[in-house]
Write a protein that holds these residues in place. Structure first.
Motif, short mmCIF file in Angstrom:
data_model
loop_
_atom_site.label_atom_id
_atom_site.label_comp_id
_atom_site.label_asym_id
_atom_site.label_seq_id
_atom_site.Cartn_x
_atom_site.Cartn_y
_atom_site.Cartn_z
N LEU A 1 0.85 -1.18 0.00
CA LEU A 1 0.00 0.00 0.00
C LEU A 1 0.89 1.24 0.00
O LEU A 1 1.77 1.37 0.85
N ASP A 2 0.67 2.12 -0.97
CA ASP A 2 1.37 3.40 -1.04
C ASP A 2 0.33 4.50 -0.85
O ASP A 2 -0.72 4.46 -1.50
N TRP A 3 0.64 5.48 0.01
CA TRP A 3 -0.29 6.58 0.24
C TRP A 3 0.46 7.80 0.70
O TRP A 3 1.64 7.74 1.02
N GLU A 4 -0.24 8.92 0.69
CA GLU A 4 0.33 10.18 1.17
C GLU A 4 -0.07 10.36 2.62
O GLU A 4 -1.24 10.53 2.93
N ARG A 5 0.90 10.32 3.49
CA ARG A 5 0.68 10.40 4.93
C ARG A 5 0.23 11.79 5.36
O ARG A 5 -0.48 11.94 6.34
N VAL A 6 0.65 12.83 4.63
CA VAL A 6 0.25 14.21 4.90
C VAL A 6 -0.45 14.74 3.65
O VAL A 6 0.11 14.70 2.56
N GLN A 7 -1.69 15.20 3.84
CA GLN A 7 -2.49 15.68 2.72
C GLN A 7 -3.10 17.03 3.07
O GLN A 7 -3.07 17.46 4.21
N ARG A 8 -3.66 17.67 2.07
CA ARG A 8 -4.37 18.94 2.25
C ARG A 8 -5.86 18.71 2.05
O ARG A 8 -6.27 18.01 1.12
N ALA A 9 -6.67 19.29 2.91
CA ALA A 9 -8.12 19.16 2.80
C ALA A 9 -8.58 19.71 1.46
O ALA A 9 -8.17 20.79 1.05
N GLY A 10 -9.41 18.96 0.77
CA GLY A 10 -9.94 19.39 -0.51
C GLY A 10 -9.07 19.05 -1.70
O GLY A 10 -9.52 19.15 -2.83
N ASN A 11 -7.82 18.63 -1.48
CA ASN A 11 -6.94 18.26 -2.58
C ASN A 11 -7.04 16.76 -2.84
O ASN A 11 -7.30 15.97 -1.94
N GLU A 12 -6.77 16.40 -4.06
CA GLU A 12 -6.84 15.00 -4.45
C GLU A 12 -5.57 14.27 -4.01
O GLU A 12 -4.47 14.80 -4.11
N ALA A 13 -5.74 13.02 -3.54
CA ALA A 13 -4.62 12.18 -3.12
C ALA A 13 -4.86 10.77 -3.64
O ALA A 13 -5.96 10.46 -4.10
N ARG A 14 -3.84 9.93 -3.54
CA ARG A 14 -3.97 8.57 -4.06
C ARG A 14 -3.63 7.53 -3.01
O ARG A 14 -2.69 7.72 -2.23
N LEU A 15 -4.37 6.44 -3.02
CA LEU A 15 -4.04 5.21 -2.30
C LEU A 15 -3.79 4.18 -3.39
O LEU A 15 -4.65 3.94 -4.23
N VAL A 16 -2.61 3.58 -3.42
CA VAL A 16 -2.27 2.62 -4.46
C VAL A 16 -2.05 1.25 -3.81
O VAL A 16 -1.17 1.09 -2.96
N VAL A 17 -2.86 0.28 -4.23
CA VAL A 17 -2.75 -1.09 -3.75
C VAL A 17 -2.13 -1.91 -4.87
O VAL A 17 -2.68 -1.98 -5.97
N THR A 18 -0.98 -2.54 -4.61
CA THR A 18 -0.30 -3.37 -5.60
C THR A 18 -0.19 -4.78 -5.04
O THR A 18 0.49 -5.01 -4.05
N LEU A 19 -0.91 -5.69 -5.67
CA LEU A 19 -0.91 -7.10 -5.27
C LEU A 19 0.28 -7.78 -5.95
O LEU A 19 0.48 -7.63 -7.15
N ASP A 20 1.08 -8.54 -5.17
CA ASP A 20 2.27 -9.19 -5.71
C ASP A 20 1.91 -10.14 -6.85
O ASP A 20 2.47 -10.08 -7.92
N ALA A 21 1.01 -11.04 -6.58
CA ALA A 21 0.53 -11.98 -7.60
C ALA A 21 -0.90 -12.32 -7.27
O ALA A 21 -1.20 -12.75 -6.15
N SER A 22 -1.79 -12.12 -8.19
CA SER A 22 -3.20 -12.34 -7.95
C SER A 22 -3.49 -13.83 -7.75
O SER A 22 -3.02 -14.67 -8.51
N ALA A 23 -4.27 -14.15 -6.73
CA ALA A 23 -4.64 -15.54 -6.45
C ALA A 23 -5.84 -15.97 -7.29
O ALA A 23 -6.16 -17.15 -7.36
N GLY A 24 -6.52 -15.02 -7.91
CA GLY A 24 -7.70 -15.35 -8.70
C GLY A 24 -7.92 -14.31 -9.78
O GLY A 24 -7.08 -13.44 -10.01
N PRO A 25 -9.08 -14.37 -10.42
CA PRO A 25 -9.35 -13.45 -11.52
C PRO A 25 -9.78 -12.05 -11.06
O PRO A 25 -10.04 -11.19 -11.88
N GLU A 26 -9.86 -11.83 -9.74
CA GLU A 26 -10.31 -10.54 -9.23
C GLU A 26 -9.40 -10.04 -8.13
O GLU A 26 -8.80 -10.81 -7.40
N LEU A 27 -9.32 -8.73 -8.02
CA LEU A 27 -8.62 -8.06 -6.92
C LEU A 27 -9.68 -7.33 -6.10
O LEU A 27 -10.37 -6.46 -6.61
N ALA A 28 -9.84 -7.76 -4.85
CA ALA A 28 -10.82 -7.14 -3.96
C ALA A 28 -10.09 -6.31 -2.91
O ALA A 28 -9.16 -6.80 -2.26
N VAL A 29 -10.50 -5.07 -2.77
CA VAL A 29 -9.89 -4.14 -1.80
C VAL A 29 -10.99 -3.61 -0.90
O VAL A 29 -12.04 -3.17 -1.38
#
Length: 167
Positions: free
Chosen positions: A65-93
Motif C-alpha cells: 500500500l502506497d499513500w500520502e501520509r500528509v495531505q491537504r483538505a480538498g486536494n486529491e490524493a492517491r491510495l495505491v494497492v499493488t498485489l504481488d501476484a493475484s490468487a484469482g481473476p479478481e482483486l478485492a480491496v
C-alpha cells in the motif's frame, strides 16, 4: 560596555537592557521556529514530498500500500494497492474505518467490476490476471482537516494507514 557603564548608558538613553535581551532571545526562538517550518515544508512534511509519502506491507506479505501520509483538505490524493501476484481473476480491496468515511472517492483505476459502500466500509472489486501482479489506484479527496486512520485490506491481509489532513 559592562557593569556600571552599561547601567549608566541605559539610564541616560532610557533603555531597559534586561527587557531588550529577553526580546532578542524571543526573536531568535521565533526565527528558529520559522526556519523549522520552512525546512519541514522543503522535505515534504507539509505534503507532497518524501516525508509525506508512505509505503507499507502486511506481515504476511501479498500486497503493498502506497499513500500520502500528509495531505491537504480538498486536494486529491492517491491510495495505491499493488498485489504481488493475484490468487484469482479478481482483486478485492476493502477500505475500513475513518479512512472510508472521512474521504470522498474521486475515481478508481481500473474501473471496478463491483463496488459497495456502507458506514465505515468501502469494498471494491476489479479484474486481475491470475498469477500476475495487479494494481488498483484509489483517487480520494479529504473533506476536512484532522487525523484519519483505517485499514486497507487486500488478499486477506490488512495494512493500517494513518493520514494527517492539513487545512
Amino acid at each position: 560596555m559592562t557593569g556600571p557603564d552599561l547601567h549608566d548608558a541605559a539610564r541616560a538613553v532610557g533603555e531597559d537592557v534586561p527587557f531588550q535581551r529577553r526580546n532578542w532571545r524571543f526573536q531568535r526562538i521565533g526565527w528558529g521556529v520559522m526556519a523549522g517550518i520552512v525546512l519541514l515544508g522543503l522535505i515534504g512534511g507539509l505534503g507532497n514530498g518524501p516525508v509525506a509519502s508512505a509505503t507499507a506491507r502486511p506481515e504476511s506479505g501479498g500486497f503493498t500500500l502506497d499513500w500520502e501520509r500528509v495531505q491537504r483538505a480538498g486536494n486529491e490524493a492517491r491510495l495505491v494497492v499493488t498485489l504481488d501476484a493475484s490468487a484469482g481473476p479478481e482483486l478485492a480491496v476493502r477500505v475500513e474505518g475513518e479512512l472510508a468515511d472521512a474521504m470522498d472517492l474521486v475515481g478508481v483505476e481500473p474501473i471496478p467490476l463491483r463496488s459497495s459502500r456502507a458506514a465505515g466500509l468501502l469494498h471494491l472489486v476489479t479484474a486481475a490476471a491470475e498469477g500476475r501482479p495487479a494494481r488498483m489506484v484509489l483517487r480520494t479527496r479529504s473533506r476536512a482537516p484532522g487525523l484519519i486512520s483505517g485499514n486497507v485490506t487486500a488478499d486477506g491481509a490488512a495494512v493500517r494507514a494513518r493520514i494527517l489532513v492539513l487545512p
